[in-house]
Design an enzyme around this catalytic site. Structure first.
Site, PDB file in Angstrom:
ATOM      1  N   MET A 116       0.841  -1.198   0.000  1.00  0.00           N
ATOM      2  CA  MET A 116       0.000   0.000   0.000  1.00  0.00           C
ATOM      3  C   MET A 116       0.881   1.255   0.000  1.00  0.00           C
ATOM      4  O   MET A 116       0.393   2.356   0.287  1.00  0.00           O
ATOM      5  CB  MET A 116      -0.941  -0.013   1.202  1.00  0.00           C
ATOM      6  N   GLY A 117       2.156   1.095  -0.318  1.00  0.00           N
ATOM      7  CA  GLY A 117       3.029   2.263  -0.438  1.00  0.00           C
ATOM      8  C   GLY A 117       3.546   2.774   0.888  1.00  0.00           C
ATOM      9  O   GLY A 117       3.454   2.088   1.905  1.00  0.00           O
ATOM     10  N   LEU A 146       6.697   3.192   1.424  1.00  0.00           N
ATOM     11  CA  LEU A 146       7.568   2.034   1.526  1.00  0.00           C
ATOM     12  C   LEU A 146       8.717   2.239   2.508  1.00  0.00           C
ATOM     13  O   LEU A 146       9.192   3.349   2.713  1.00  0.00           O
ATOM     14  CB  LEU A 146       8.131   1.683   0.142  1.00  0.00           C
ATOM     15  N   HIS A 147       9.142   1.134   3.082  1.00  0.00           N
ATOM     16  CA  HIS A 147      10.287   1.118   3.990  1.00  0.00           C
ATOM     17  C   HIS A 147      11.090  -0.143   3.702  1.00  0.00           C
ATOM     18  O   HIS A 147      10.753  -0.913   2.791  1.00  0.00           O
ATOM     19  CB  HIS A 147       9.812   1.181   5.449  1.00  0.00           C
ATOM     20  N   HIS A 184       9.282  -3.536   3.131  1.00  0.00           N
ATOM     21  CA  HIS A 184       8.755  -3.754   1.780  1.00  0.00           C
ATOM     22  C   HIS A 184       9.889  -4.095   0.811  1.00  0.00           C
ATOM     23  O   HIS A 184       9.761  -4.994  -0.019  1.00  0.00           O
ATOM     24  CB  HIS A 184       8.065  -2.483   1.268  1.00  0.00           C
ATOM     25  N   GLY A 220       4.934 -10.347   3.931  1.00  0.00           N
ATOM     26  CA  GLY A 220       5.709 -10.237   5.164  1.00  0.00           C
ATOM     27  C   GLY A 220       5.076 -10.956   6.347  1.00  0.00           C
ATOM     28  O   GLY A 220       3.849 -10.953   6.508  1.00  0.00           O
ATOM     29  N   LYS A 259       5.259  -9.838   9.160  1.00  0.00           N
ATOM     30  CA  LYS A 259       4.731  -8.734   9.972  1.00  0.00           C
ATOM     31  C   LYS A 259       3.199  -8.825  10.097  1.00  0.00           C
ATOM     32  O   LYS A 259       2.635  -8.512  11.138  1.00  0.00           O
ATOM     33  CB  LYS A 259       5.166  -7.415   9.308  1.00  0.00           C
ATOM     34  N   GLN A 287      -2.750 -12.079   8.182  1.00  0.00           N
ATOM     35  CA  GLN A 287      -2.995 -11.850   6.755  1.00  0.00           C
ATOM     36  C   GLN A 287      -2.389 -12.989   5.929  1.00  0.00           C
ATOM     37  O   GLN A 287      -3.020 -13.527   5.015  1.00  0.00           O
ATOM     38  CB  GLN A 287      -2.377 -10.510   6.359  1.00  0.00           C
ATOM     39  N   ARG A 324       3.000   3.115   9.099  1.00  0.00           N
ATOM     40  CA  ARG A 324       2.326   3.946  10.101  1.00  0.00           C
ATOM     41  C   ARG A 324       3.297   4.583  11.090  1.00  0.00           C
ATOM     42  O   ARG A 324       2.923   5.531  11.786  1.00  0.00           O
ATOM     43  CB  ARG A 324       1.313   3.107  10.883  1.00  0.00           C
TER      44      ARG A 324
HETATM   45  P1  AMP Z   1       1.488  -2.975   3.469  1.00  0.00           P
HETATM   46  O1  AMP Z   1       2.027  -1.935   2.554  1.00  0.00           O
HETATM   47  O2  AMP Z   1       1.499  -2.600   4.902  1.00  0.00           O
HETATM   48  O3  AMP Z   1       0.153  -3.525   2.992  1.00  0.00           O
HETATM   49  O4  AMP Z   1       2.495  -4.206   3.375  1.00  0.00           O
HETATM   50  C1  AMP Z   1       2.821  -4.791   2.131  1.00  0.00           C
HETATM   51  C2  AMP Z   1       3.606  -6.053   2.382  1.00  0.00           C
HETATM   52  O5  AMP Z   1       4.811  -5.728   3.077  1.00  0.00           O
HETATM   53  C3  AMP Z   1       2.864  -7.074   3.244  1.00  0.00           C
HETATM   54  O6  AMP Z   1       3.113  -8.377   2.752  1.00  0.00           O
HETATM   55  C4  AMP Z   1       3.499  -6.866   4.600  1.00  0.00           C
HETATM   56  O7  AMP Z   1       3.419  -7.995   5.430  1.00  0.00           O
HETATM   57  C5  AMP Z   1       4.928  -6.545   4.215  1.00  0.00           C
HETATM   58  N1  AMP Z   1       5.602  -5.821   5.296  1.00  0.00           N
HETATM   59  C6  AMP Z   1       5.174  -4.686   5.900  1.00  0.00           C
HETATM   60  N2  AMP Z   1       6.008  -4.335   6.903  1.00  0.00           N
HETATM   61  C7  AMP Z   1       6.984  -5.288   6.934  1.00  0.00           C
HETATM   62  C8  AMP Z   1       8.137  -5.504   7.748  1.00  0.00           C
HETATM   63  N3  AMP Z   1       8.455  -4.655   8.732  1.00  0.00           N
HETATM   64  N4  AMP Z   1       8.895  -6.583   7.492  1.00  0.00           N
HETATM   65  C9  AMP Z   1       8.568  -7.453   6.497  1.00  0.00           C
HETATM   66  N5  AMP Z   1       7.514  -7.301   5.689  1.00  0.00           N
HETATM   67  C10 AMP Z   1       6.716  -6.241   5.900  1.00  0.00           C
END
Ligand code: AMP
Length: 283
Positions: A30-31, A33-34, A37, A149, A151, A155, A189
């Site tokens: 969902m962008g 990014l860190h 991601h 992830g 994380k 999900q 977040r």
């Molecule tokens: P999101 O943008 O939050 O929907 O996350 C996109 C993908 O990145 C999902 O598969 C998350 O589980 C993964 N992700 C988010 N944060 C982390 C993290 N700190 N370490 C590993 N994967 C992550």
């Protein structure tokens, strides 16, 4: 890195790559990014894949409209980060490409209790929206491998179940949680935390580590109770701290109950909702 906004042009490019025998590795995001991601992309590249990322803030998985509104959007910065991770393609569609008007793509699978507990209890409708968008994105990209992830542990469990139920031809790859040096799980977040709350937030990781040791001596309900107390005492507002079996997501009572035990947490730091988990035993 190529950037696509339309399904049709992305698919033409992907078809050509598939025709040349390339393995497609896909990481939906969902962008904002860190490094967490980017690790998904790096992992796909290490596996020899053509790495495709998507950035789509999916409106159907936000149960709170304010949360959707406040969700950070940083397309230029994200693009630069993906290029730095050697990502091959970015799919950044408008809402109408993912959900064409007049077409109902809602996925209505029965996930048993997997989507009822923890996040499912506190974020009604969230997992239905998440499964719908992951299903739709898989249908668009048709990757060989899907990188997600740890994380978001619940999900992952639900996506794994969706793949199983629908017999989707994709391999799910779980990437370990990437953390800040002080243990806080990286999250889009986190940038909304005030300095004071950012300083407090690592207590989530510390509490899960404490639970890992404590569960060898105490019952899960004692550990859960004390963990909630610790989170609240630090100034967070915990929603749950659950000690569950890593496959069924059902609560365990004690250390000997399962070979795969995970602690899953959700807590508010101010108005920022943080989630995290730690494998306490096994896998
Ligand atoms: P999101 O943008 O939050 O929907 O996350 C996109 C993908 O990145 C999902 O598969 C998350 O589980 C993964 N992700 C988010 N944060 C982390 C993290 N700190 N370490 C590993 N994967 C992550």
């Amino acid at each position: 890195m190529l950037i696509f906004k339309e399904v049709a042009t992305l698919q033409t490019w992907l078809d050509a790559a598939r025709g040349k025998g390339r393995i497609i590795g896909f990481a939906p995001t969902m962008g904002a990014l860190h490094d967490g991601h980017l690790e998904l992309i790096r992992m796909a590249k290490r596996d020899g894949c053509l790495a495709v990322a998507s950035i789509f803030v999916n409106p159907t998985q936000f149960n709170d409209p304010k949360d959707l509104e406040k969700y950070p959007r940083l397309p230029e910065k994200d693009t630069a980060l993906l290029i730095s991770a050697d990502c091959d393609a970015l799919f950044m569609p408008p809402v109408a490409e993912v959900y064409p008007p007049g077409v109902d793509l809602t996925l209505d699978l029965d996930f048993g209790h997997l989507d009822k507990v923890m996040e499912g209890e506190f974020r009604p409708g969230h997992f239905k929206g998440m499964a719908t968008v992951v299903h739709r994105l898989l249908d668009i990209v048709k990757p060989h491998r899907l990188y997600m992830g740890q994380k978001d542990f619940q999900q992952l469990s639900i996506v794994r179940d969706m793949i199983r139920q629908l017999r989707l031809p994709v391999q799910l790859v779980m990437c370990p949680t990437v953390r800040e040096p002080d243990g806080l799980a990286m999250s889009s977040r986190n940038m909304r935390l005030t300095p004071a709350l950012r300083a407090v937030a690592p207590v989530i990781y510390q509490t899960m580590q404490w639970a890992q040791a404590a569960l060898r001596q105490q019952s899960a309900s004692e550990v859960q109770h004390e963990a909630m107390r610790r989170l609240a005492a630090a100034g967070l507002k915990p929603e749950y701290f659950d000690v569950v079996d890593g496959v069924s997501l059902l609560p365990v009572r004690q250390w000997s109950d399962s070979d795969f035990i995970v602690a899953c947490v959700a807590a508010f730091a101010g108005d920022v909702r943080l989630i995290d988990n730690l494998v306490l035993k096994g896998q």
